[in-house]
Design a protein around this motif. Sequence first.
Motif, PDB file in Angstrom:
ATOM      1  N   GLU A  69     -34.197  42.445 -25.245  1.00 36.64           N
ATOM      2  CA  GLU A  69     -35.024  43.061 -26.286  1.00 36.64           C
ATOM      3  C   GLU A  69     -35.116  44.575 -26.093  1.00 36.64           C
ATOM      4  O   GLU A  69     -35.157  45.336 -27.060  1.00 36.64           O
ATOM      5  CB  GLU A  69     -36.430  42.462 -26.275  1.00 36.64           C
ATOM      6  N   HIS A  70     -35.143  45.020 -24.841  1.00 40.03           N
ATOM      7  CA  HIS A  70     -35.212  46.456 -24.579  1.00 40.03           C
ATOM      8  C   HIS A  70     -33.938  47.157 -25.057  1.00 40.03           C
ATOM      9  O   HIS A  70     -33.986  48.290 -25.542  1.00 40.03           O
ATOM     10  CB  HIS A  70     -35.449  46.696 -23.093  1.00 40.03           C
ATOM     11  N   GLY A  71     -32.796  46.474 -24.925  1.00 40.97           N
ATOM     12  CA  GLY A  71     -31.549  47.038 -25.427  1.00 40.97           C
ATOM     13  C   GLY A  71     -31.547  47.164 -26.939  1.00 40.97           C
ATOM     14  O   GLY A  71     -31.140  48.206 -27.493  1.00 40.97           O
ATOM     15  N   TYR A  72     -32.006  46.122 -27.618  1.00 37.20           N
ATOM     16  CA  TYR A  72     -32.060  46.168 -29.081  1.00 37.20           C
ATOM     17  C   TYR A  72     -32.953  47.306 -29.586  1.00 37.20           C
ATOM     18  O   TYR A  72     -32.601  48.041 -30.510  1.00 37.20           O
ATOM     19  CB  TYR A  72     -32.582  44.834 -29.634  1.00 37.20           C
ATOM     20  N   ARG A  73     -34.119  47.454 -28.956  1.00 32.65           N
ATOM     21  CA  ARG A  73     -35.044  48.493 -29.414  1.00 32.65           C
ATOM     22  C   ARG A  73     -34.481  49.893 -29.157  1.00 32.65           C
ATOM     23  O   ARG A  73     -34.695  50.806 -29.950  1.00 32.65           O
ATOM     24  CB  ARG A  73     -36.391  48.338 -28.724  1.00 32.65           C
ATOM     25  N   SER A  74     -33.758  50.078 -28.059  1.00 37.15           N
ATOM     26  CA  SER A  74     -33.180  51.389 -27.768  1.00 37.15           C
ATOM     27  C   SER A  74     -32.120  51.765 -28.793  1.00 37.15           C
ATOM     28  O   SER A  74     -32.040  52.921 -29.234  1.00 37.15           O
ATOM     29  CB  SER A  74     -32.583  51.406 -26.359  1.00 37.15           C
ATOM     30  N   VAL A  75     -31.297  50.787 -29.165  1.00 35.05           N
ATOM     31  CA  VAL A  75     -30.286  51.042 -30.199  1.00 35.05           C
ATOM     32  C   VAL A  75     -30.966  51.453 -31.503  1.00 35.05           C
ATOM     33  O   VAL A  75     -30.581  52.441 -32.151  1.00 35.05           O
ATOM     34  CB  VAL A  75     -29.411  49.793 -30.414  1.00 35.05           C
ATOM     35  N   ASP A  76     -31.999  50.724 -31.888  1.00 31.06           N
ATOM     36  CA  ASP A  76     -32.730  51.063 -33.118  1.00 31.06           C
ATOM     37  C   ASP A  76     -33.306  52.477 -33.038  1.00 31.06           C
ATOM     38  O   ASP A  76     -33.294  53.220 -34.024  1.00 31.06           O
ATOM     39  CB  ASP A  76     -33.869  50.067 -33.350  1.00 31.06           C
ATOM     40  N   GLY A  77     -33.833  52.839 -31.862  1.00 36.63           N
ATOM     41  CA  GLY A  77     -34.433  54.158 -31.712  1.00 36.63           C
ATOM     42  C   GLY A  77     -33.424  55.278 -31.867  1.00 36.63           C
ATOM     43  O   GLY A  77     -33.690  56.291 -32.531  1.00 36.63           O
ATOM     44  N   VAL A  78     -32.256  55.128 -31.257  1.00 27.72           N
ATOM     45  CA  VAL A  78     -31.207  56.149 -31.372  1.00 27.72           C
ATOM     46  C   VAL A  78     -30.730  56.268 -32.813  1.00 27.72           C
ATOM     47  O   VAL A  78     -30.559  57.375 -33.347  1.00 27.72           O
ATOM     48  CB  VAL A  78     -30.031  55.807 -30.442  1.00 27.72           C
ATOM     49  N   LEU A  79     -30.506  55.130 -33.457  1.00 22.56           N
ATOM     50  CA  LEU A  79     -30.059  55.162 -34.857  1.00 22.56           C
ATOM     51  C   LEU A  79     -31.117  55.781 -35.764  1.00 22.56           C
ATOM     52  O   LEU A  79     -30.785  56.491 -36.725  1.00 22.56           O
ATOM     53  CB  LEU A  79     -29.705  53.751 -35.326  1.00 22.56           C
ATOM     54  N   ALA A  80     -32.381  55.535 -35.474  1.00 18.88           N
ATOM     55  CA  ALA A  80     -33.457  56.141 -36.261  1.00 18.88           C
ATOM     56  C   ALA A  80     -33.397  57.660 -36.174  1.00 18.88           C
ATOM     57  O   ALA A  80     -33.494  58.363 -37.189  1.00 18.88           O
ATOM     58  CB  ALA A  80     -34.814  55.638 -35.772  1.00 18.88           C
ATOM     59  N   ALA A  81     -33.241  58.188 -34.965  1.00 16.70           N
ATOM     60  CA  ALA A  81     -33.186  59.636 -34.784  1.00 16.70           C
ATOM     61  C   ALA A  81     -31.932  60.222 -35.422  1.00 16.70           C
ATOM     62  O   ALA A  81     -31.978  61.274 -36.070  1.00 16.70           O
ATOM     63  CB  ALA A  81     -33.236  59.977 -33.293  1.00 16.70           C
ATOM     64  N   THR A 104     -30.894  47.252 -21.229  1.00 18.12           N
ATOM     65  CA  THR A 104     -30.988  45.866 -20.764  1.00 18.12           C
ATOM     66  C   THR A 104     -30.951  45.815 -19.237  1.00 18.12           C
ATOM     67  O   THR A 104     -31.746  45.108 -18.600  1.00 18.12           O
ATOM     68  CB  THR A 104     -29.842  45.025 -21.351  1.00 18.12           C
ATOM     69  N   LEU A 105     -30.047  46.584 -18.644  1.00 18.29           N
ATOM     70  CA  LEU A 105     -29.960  46.643 -17.183  1.00 18.29           C
ATOM     71  C   LEU A 105     -31.262  47.140 -16.570  1.00 18.29           C
ATOM     72  O   LEU A 105     -31.702  46.647 -15.530  1.00 18.29           O
ATOM     73  CB  LEU A 105     -28.824  47.584 -16.762  1.00 18.29           C
ATOM     74  N   ALA A 106     -31.874  48.141 -17.208  1.00 17.88           N
ATOM     75  CA  ALA A 106     -33.087  48.751 -16.655  1.00 17.88           C
ATOM     76  C   ALA A 106     -34.218  47.748 -16.523  1.00 17.88           C
ATOM     77  O   ALA A 106     -35.042  47.848 -15.613  1.00 17.88           O
ATOM     78  CB  ALA A 106     -33.521  49.932 -17.523  1.00 17.88           C
ATOM     79  N   ASP A 107     -34.252  46.764 -17.418  1.00 20.23           N
ATOM     80  CA  ASP A 107     -35.326  45.766 -17.376  1.00 20.23           C
ATOM     81  C   ASP A 107     -34.898  44.472 -16.697  1.00 20.23           C
ATOM     82  O   ASP A 107     -35.741  43.625 -16.413  1.00 20.23           O
ATOM     83  CB  ASP A 107     -35.800  45.458 -18.804  1.00 20.23           C
TER      84      ASP A 107
END
Length: 473
Positions: free
Chosen positions: A219-231, A97-100
């Motif tokens: 939204e970028h924070g939400y997607r990153s969390v989903d990506g880590v959990l997916a892996a 979230t901070l990055a964006d």
Amino acid sequence: MGFRVNADEIKTNYTETLSRFTAELKYEDIPQEVRERAKYIAMQTIGVSLAAKGTLIADRAVELGKFSGGVTSEGGATLWTTGEKSSVVGAVFCNSTLADALDWEDCSWTGHPSAGIIPVAFAVAEAEHKSGKDFITAIVAGYEVYQRIAMAVQPPENWPNYKGWGLTSWQVFAGVIPAAWLYNLNAEQVNQAIGFGVTQCPIPGQLHHVTMSDAYHYEHGYRSVDGVLAAKNAKLGVSNYTEALDDPWSFENHMSVSPSPEWYTKDLGKRWLTLETLLKHWPANMWIQTPLELTEKLLEQHQIQKDDIAEIIVDPPTFMRMYYSDEGYSSMMQAQFSIPFMLASLILDRVPGANWCDEQKLHDAEILNLASKIHGGPSEMLYMPKCFKNFQKGKHPVITVTIKTNDGKEYSETMEGHLGHPRMMMTPEQFKERFRIQAAPALKGDVLEQVIEVLADIENCEDIAEVGALLRS
């Protein structure tokens, strides 16, 4: 009764190819130029995240990061602006979230991959005590795979109302791929992680463009969390769940009205898309970078002061980027997407940062007075879909800025590729100097210089947790 498609019914092998590329990529396989670019993308992304410290959205991102995993003194990963430690998912939510938040990171042909790739790679590498070389390799894997999956589902150039272009829909792969590499997933597990990524893509939507809400940054924070959990889920194990990008079910056919599946593996390992990413020089939307660059140049060359300005003309104007209202702006995002507002901010404060569009500035009378003097030129308006298609070809809009002064003089400059464009990339020293400006709200003095030197030599860092410790000092 359920069924499973047999292997001989699968028509393509896109998912397997991308999965093997991810699982088998080694630091030594990556050209030196690509490794260097990945390193400075990381520096830029961390810098612009630190630049957000003190803003309302940064404070909220930290609270949500702590809520997501709880603050811990051991293990986990660092929340960049405060130095506290949270869980990996808490850290990636906060830092993505901070990055964006200031719209100051990268911009690819399809979005902002660094807002997911860098925070995810950093948090997982920190928690897993991975090296700087591992960190760089995970970043490159993320860029090469994310960009190809995203390109496969882009809508056609003239599709109305951006239908199908939900900018953060494919952002999940900016989390899936670097996390998969750092968790040491084998090719089959990466394949399954991509499967989770496909099912975590939200329905494409443009609500943030309709409302101009700062929710877009979260939204970028939400997607990153989903990506880590997916892996992580794929690492722990799951049955089947493979070939999500392949016929007969083919992800891109569900996501796009005009898919381009050939992009999944196009020139993979030969054409390094990491090098084709634009890095922003200013905290603003990508289509405002060139007007900002030109305006600063004119102000410097001709010693123009704010009270000298009668009018500024930006030609051609850009669709949805010329917004101005006498009543001000309703959100930071609306300001970041406004050429009049951002040029006025630059004129009044030459040091870029969160100070340009904090809550009070959105209705500041002096900014609005200047912004009212900034207009579009006579040329045909630029539309972003066409601009993105040209960006893919290495081109960028040619912009002219003209400043008219109260004494009747006119000064003009024209530019195509601003500093940070792939064809006009910043040098290592320029990246470092920008980082000093970006990180100033969070880092000072010797610590700031130490962080710069460590990030500039990150390939020789034995443990990314050492960098996290510096950000906490």
